[in-house]
Write a protein that holds these residues in place. Structure first.
Motif, PDB file in Angstrom:
ATOM      1  N   GLY A  78      34.438  22.373 -53.298  1.00  0.00           N
ATOM      2  CA  GLY A  78      34.496  21.908 -51.926  1.00  0.00           C
ATOM      3  C   GLY A  78      33.324  21.052 -51.519  1.00  0.00           C
ATOM      4  N   ASP A  79      33.216  20.842 -50.219  1.00  0.00           N
ATOM      5  CA  ASP A  79      32.205  19.984 -49.633  1.00  0.00           C
ATOM      6  C   ASP A  79      30.821  20.617 -49.702  1.00  0.00           C
ATOM      7  N   GLY A  80      29.889  19.900 -50.277  1.00  0.00           N
ATOM      8  CA  GLY A  80      28.496  20.320 -50.270  1.00  0.00           C
ATOM      9  C   GLY A  80      28.162  21.511 -51.145  1.00  0.00           C
ATOM     10  N   ILE A  81      29.037  21.835 -52.093  1.00  0.00           N
ATOM     11  CA  ILE A  81      28.741  22.958 -52.980  1.00  0.00           C
ATOM     12  C   ILE A  81      28.885  22.515 -54.427  1.00  0.00           C
ATOM     13  N   GLN A  82      28.312  23.299 -55.291  1.00  0.00           N
ATOM     14  CA  GLN A  82      28.451  23.072 -56.727  1.00  0.00           C
ATOM     15  C   GLN A  82      29.747  23.744 -57.173  1.00  0.00           C
ATOM     16  N   ALA A  83      30.700  22.964 -57.671  1.00  0.00           N
ATOM     17  CA  ALA A  83      31.973  23.526 -58.121  1.00  0.00           C
ATOM     18  C   ALA A  83      31.722  24.480 -59.282  1.00  0.00           C
ATOM     19  N   ARG A  84      32.444  25.597 -59.270  1.00  0.00           N
ATOM     20  CA  ARG A  84      32.296  26.605 -60.321  1.00  0.00           C
ATOM     21  C   ARG A  84      33.656  27.150 -60.705  1.00  0.00           C
ATOM     22  N   SER A  85      33.778  27.557 -61.948  1.00  0.00           N
ATOM     23  CA  SER A  85      34.946  28.279 -62.433  1.00  0.00           C
ATOM     24  C   SER A  85      34.462  29.631 -62.924  1.00  0.00           C
ATOM     25  N   PHE A  86      35.202  30.659 -62.609  1.00  0.00           N
ATOM     26  CA  PHE A  86      34.839  32.013 -63.011  1.00  0.00           C
ATOM     27  C   PHE A  86      35.989  32.639 -63.781  1.00  0.00           C
ATOM     28  N   SER A  87      35.688  33.228 -64.920  1.00  0.00           N
ATOM     29  CA  SER A  87      36.699  33.974 -65.666  1.00  0.00           C
ATOM     30  C   SER A  87      36.792  35.378 -65.065  1.00  0.00           C
ATOM     31  N   LEU A  88      37.836  36.100 -65.427  1.00  0.00           N
ATOM     32  CA  LEU A  88      37.963  37.479 -64.951  1.00  0.00           C
ATOM     33  C   LEU A  88      36.795  38.335 -65.442  1.00  0.00           C
ATOM     34  N   ALA A  89      36.344  38.078 -66.667  1.00  0.00           N
ATOM     35  CA  ALA A  89      35.219  38.848 -67.212  1.00  0.00           C
ATOM     36  C   ALA A  89      33.940  38.583 -66.421  1.00  0.00           C
ATOM     37  N   GLU A  90      33.700  37.332 -66.047  1.00  0.00           N
ATOM     38  CA  GLU A  90      32.509  37.008 -65.245  1.00  0.00           C
ATOM     39  C   GLU A  90      32.575  37.681 -63.880  1.00  0.00           C
ATOM     40  N   LEU A  91      33.743  37.644 -63.269  1.00  0.00           N
ATOM     41  CA  LEU A  91      33.900  38.276 -61.960  1.00  0.00           C
ATOM     42  C   LEU A  91      33.732  39.793 -62.061  1.00  0.00           C
ATOM     43  N   ALA A  92      34.259  40.389 -63.122  1.00  0.00           N
ATOM     44  CA  ALA A  92      34.148  41.839 -63.299  1.00  0.00           C
ATOM     45  C   ALA A  92      32.700  42.274 -63.493  1.00  0.00           C
ATOM     46  N   ALA A  93      31.867  41.382 -64.038  1.00  0.00           N
ATOM     47  CA  ALA A  93      30.460  41.716 -64.291  1.00  0.00           C
ATOM     48  C   ALA A  93      29.578  41.581 -63.043  1.00  0.00           C
ATOM     49  N   MET A  94      30.095  40.966 -61.995  1.00  0.00           N
ATOM     50  CA  MET A  94      29.309  40.782 -60.772  1.00  0.00           C
ATOM     51  C   MET A  94      29.251  42.083 -59.973  1.00  0.00           C
ATOM     52  N   PRO A  95      28.228  42.220 -59.116  1.00  0.00           N
ATOM     53  CA  PRO A  95      28.152  43.421 -58.266  1.00  0.00           C
ATOM     54  C   PRO A  95      29.408  43.561 -57.402  1.00  0.00           C
TER      55      PRO A  95
END
Length: 160
Positions: A26-43
């Motif tokens: 989106g506007d003014g942000i760094q675009a990112r892609s997250f896998s399910l494994a990356e999301l599961a590892a987040m708090p």
């Protein structure tokens, strides 16, 4: 017509690549892609929520959406004034979209908690809802809950 059929047949036989679970752009942000494994590892944060449709209570586990946005450069300090004119569109796999103001997702301005969940009662979400679902536990209806979330887009409101 024949070309369309051939193209569809070729796509059917190609090995399927697993797409990223979530696209954040989106506007003014760094675009990112997250896998399910990356999301599961987040708090994660857990919330017990009583469903409005069937009145059963479930425990959902997921990432606070504001925390996810911070990973792409959206922070209260860097965008204090801009946050009031920005909004987030959550996109589902079927094309359904839901809008939130960025200010309402900001914990320094609101007690509202919006979660991107990947578990319900300790298990992965059912296919009909997941693998990711947006929930807004404190609202009277589940009208802004989004099933099968694929993307989050941050936009800046244009001048009227």
């Amino acid at each position: 017509m024949f070309r369309t059929v051939i193209a569809a047949a070729i796509l059917f036989w190609l090995p399927h690549q697993s797409p990223q679970a979530l696209q954040l752009r989106g506007d003014g942000i760094q675009a990112r892609s997250f896998s399910l494994a990356e999301l599961a590892a987040m708090p994660h944060r857990e919330m017990r929520v009583k469903g409005h449709h069937d009145s059963t209570t479930s425990t959902y586990s997921g990432i606070v959406v504001d925390d996810l946005l911070k990973l792409s450069g959206i922070s209260a300090d860097s965008l204090r004034r801009a946050r009031s004119t920005m909004y987030v569109v959550v996109e589902a796999a079927d094309g359904y979209r839901m809008l939130f103001s960025l200010a309402e997702l900001d914990p320094s301005l609101s007690d509202k908690v919006v979660l991107l969940v990947d578990k319900q009662n300790g298990k992965p979400l059912p296919d009909a809802s997941g693998p990711l679902r947006l929930i807004v536990p404190d609202e009277k209806r589940e009208a802004r809950w989004v099933r099968q979330v694929r993307g989050i887009v941050v936009k800046r409101a244009s001048s009227l």
